[in-house]
Design a protein around this motif. Structure first.
Motif, PDB file in Angstrom:
ATOM      1  N   UNK A  94       0.990  -1.133   0.139  1.00 10.78           N
ATOM      2  CA  UNK A  94      -0.167  -0.214   0.086  1.00 10.78           C
ATOM      3  C   UNK A  94       0.892   1.261   0.110  1.00 10.78           C
ATOM      4  N   UNK A  95       1.943   1.236   0.561  1.00 11.65           N
ATOM      5  CA  UNK A  95       3.018   2.341   0.866  1.00 11.65           C
ATOM      6  C   UNK A  95       3.643   2.472  -0.609  1.00 11.65           C
ATOM      7  N   UNK A  96       3.858   1.455  -1.224  1.00 10.61           N
ATOM      8  CA  UNK A  96       4.688   1.587  -2.522  1.00 10.61           C
ATOM      9  C   UNK A  96       3.739   2.197  -3.566  1.00 10.61           C
ATOM     10  N   UNK A  97       2.203   1.890  -3.408  1.00  3.64           N
ATOM     11  CA  UNK A  97       1.402   2.677  -4.482  1.00  3.64           C
ATOM     12  C   UNK A  97       0.603   3.905  -3.907  1.00  3.64           C
ATOM     13  N   UNK A  98       1.115   4.621  -2.965  1.00  4.57           N
ATOM     14  CA  UNK A  98       0.764   5.699  -2.403  1.00  4.57           C
ATOM     15  C   UNK A  98       1.987   6.718  -2.207  1.00  4.57           C
ATOM     16  N   UNK A  99       3.122   6.301  -2.158  1.00  2.32           N
ATOM     17  CA  UNK A  99       4.248   7.130  -1.942  1.00  2.32           C
ATOM     18  C   UNK A  99       4.576   7.772  -3.111  1.00  2.32           C
ATOM     19  N   UNK A 100       4.466   9.131  -3.324  1.00  3.80           N
ATOM     20  CA  UNK A 100       4.732   9.846  -4.505  1.00  3.80           C
ATOM     21  C   UNK A 100       6.167   9.868  -4.976  1.00  3.80           C
ATOM     22  N   UNK A 101       7.242   9.788  -4.100  1.00  6.43           N
ATOM     23  CA  UNK A 101       8.465   9.314  -4.576  1.00  6.43           C
ATOM     24  C   UNK A 101       8.695   8.229  -5.271  1.00  6.43           C
ATOM     25  N   UNK A 102       7.990   7.144  -4.858  1.00  7.18           N
ATOM     26  CA  UNK A 102       8.054   5.639  -5.449  1.00  7.18           C
ATOM     27  C   UNK A 102       7.373   5.667  -6.837  1.00  7.18           C
TER      28      UNK A 102
END
Length: 326
Positions: A94-102
């Motif tokens: 979830x963090x991967x798909x919500x982190x703008x930098x990623x």
């Protein structure tokens, strides 16, 4: 007493009953266990064992362990130390798909692939066709194209930084047309500049692949095309391009995998993904998160998403570019 002898069918001879279960021919279940597991030539497994062990140790096990870590708040510790590694489920994903930098890093790699892969295929095929028809200095030209590929990236990147810096040779030639800010610190031009650099550096390897494929194209096809009135351009598209189709699929796959694993070039050319993450890549962020910041679980989730994306792209390339074997 009734006659119990078996009467042969008309025009045939009496057949003995089949061994095993009545009414069913002997199949795979009746084969020895050794044959069912290792096949009829178990020696082949012996010759394949070194490569299979290499693939398991270098690829399969790390990928499986990365998948395992991606579901935990993992933390590297000294051997024998007991640390808490709580299960977090899909939180890392979830963090991967919500982190703008990623998300920006994946978009950067997309821009890189859009520029690098077509340029690699087109330039390497055209140059390989030209080198294949050259009679003089053929070996010299082939080695010249291959030298950048085998040269250390640090040495070549130093030359490119000198050429494309603000007061470098390229900007002096362009004069007022030079970009400001300059190439590798320009948010718009940083990733395209890296894509052009990688295309130039790795072109020699793909040229060799196409040169090998061109040796398998029959010269009779070119003679027939010339007899039918086809010129060089028509022969190129009608004979050369279809004749090296399998090599094209391989070049597409290798260029995509290499581009998806982009790390050294952004790290050295732009000082670590700058400016403001315009040239960062998922692999570079995996290094930052997993090694520098101590979040290997999150870094593993980035890697798994990247692997799935590359597999999807490779499948589409093989489906639409590879076609079906005749």
């Amino acid at each position: 007493m009734a006659d119990t002898s078996t009467t042969p069918a008309a025009g045939g001879l009496a057949q003995p009953p089949a061994a095993g279960r009545p009414g069913r021919a002997p199949g795979r279940r009746n084969k020895p266990l050794r044959v069912r597991v290792f096949g009829r030539n178990p020696l082949g497994w012996l010759f394949s064992a070194p490569y299979l062990i290499f693939v398991f140790i270098v690829f399969a096990f790390p990928l499986g362990f990365a998948l395992y870590m991606s579901f935990f708040d993992y933390f590297f510790a000294a051997p024998g130390a007991v640390v808490d590694r709580p299960f977090v489920g899909f939180d890392n994903y979830v963090q991967v798909f919500t982190d703008p930098a990623i998300l920006q890093s994946f978009a950067n790699v997309g821009i890189f692939l859009i520029i690098n892969v077509p340029l690699t295929v087109v330039l390497s095929l055209v140059l390989a066709s030209g080198l294949n028809s050259v009679k003089r200095f053929r070996s010299f030209l082939r080695v010249s194209y291959y030298v950048p590929y085998v040269t250390a990236s640090v040495a070549i990147i130093g030359v490119w930084l000198f050429l494309f810096s603000g007061d470098g040779l390229v900007n002096h030639i362009l004069g007022p047309l030079a970009p400001n800010p300059t190439w590798f610190i320009n948010p718009t031009l940083a990733m395209p500049s890296i894509a052009i650099y990688v295309t130039w550096k790795e072109l020699g390897f793909y040229i060799l692949l196409y040169l090998a494929a061109l040796q398998n194209v029959p010269t009779e096809l070119y003679e027939s095309a010339a007899t039918d009135g086809a010129g060089r351009i028509r022969s190129f598209f009608s004979v050369t391009v279809p004749g090296v189709r399998s090599a094209t699929v391989l070049v597409l796959l290798l260029a995509t995998v290499t581009g998806a694993n982009l790390f050294t070039e952004p790290y050295l050319l732009t000082g670590g993904g700058g400016p403001n993450g315009a040239s960062s890549s998922p692999v570079f962020l995996m290094y930052q998160q997993g090694i520098e910041q101590g979040h290997p679980g999150f870094a593993s989730a980035i890697g798994i998403v990247l692997v799935i994306g590359v597999l999807i792209i490779a499948f589409l390339q093989n489906r639409f570019a590879g076609g079906r074997e005749s």
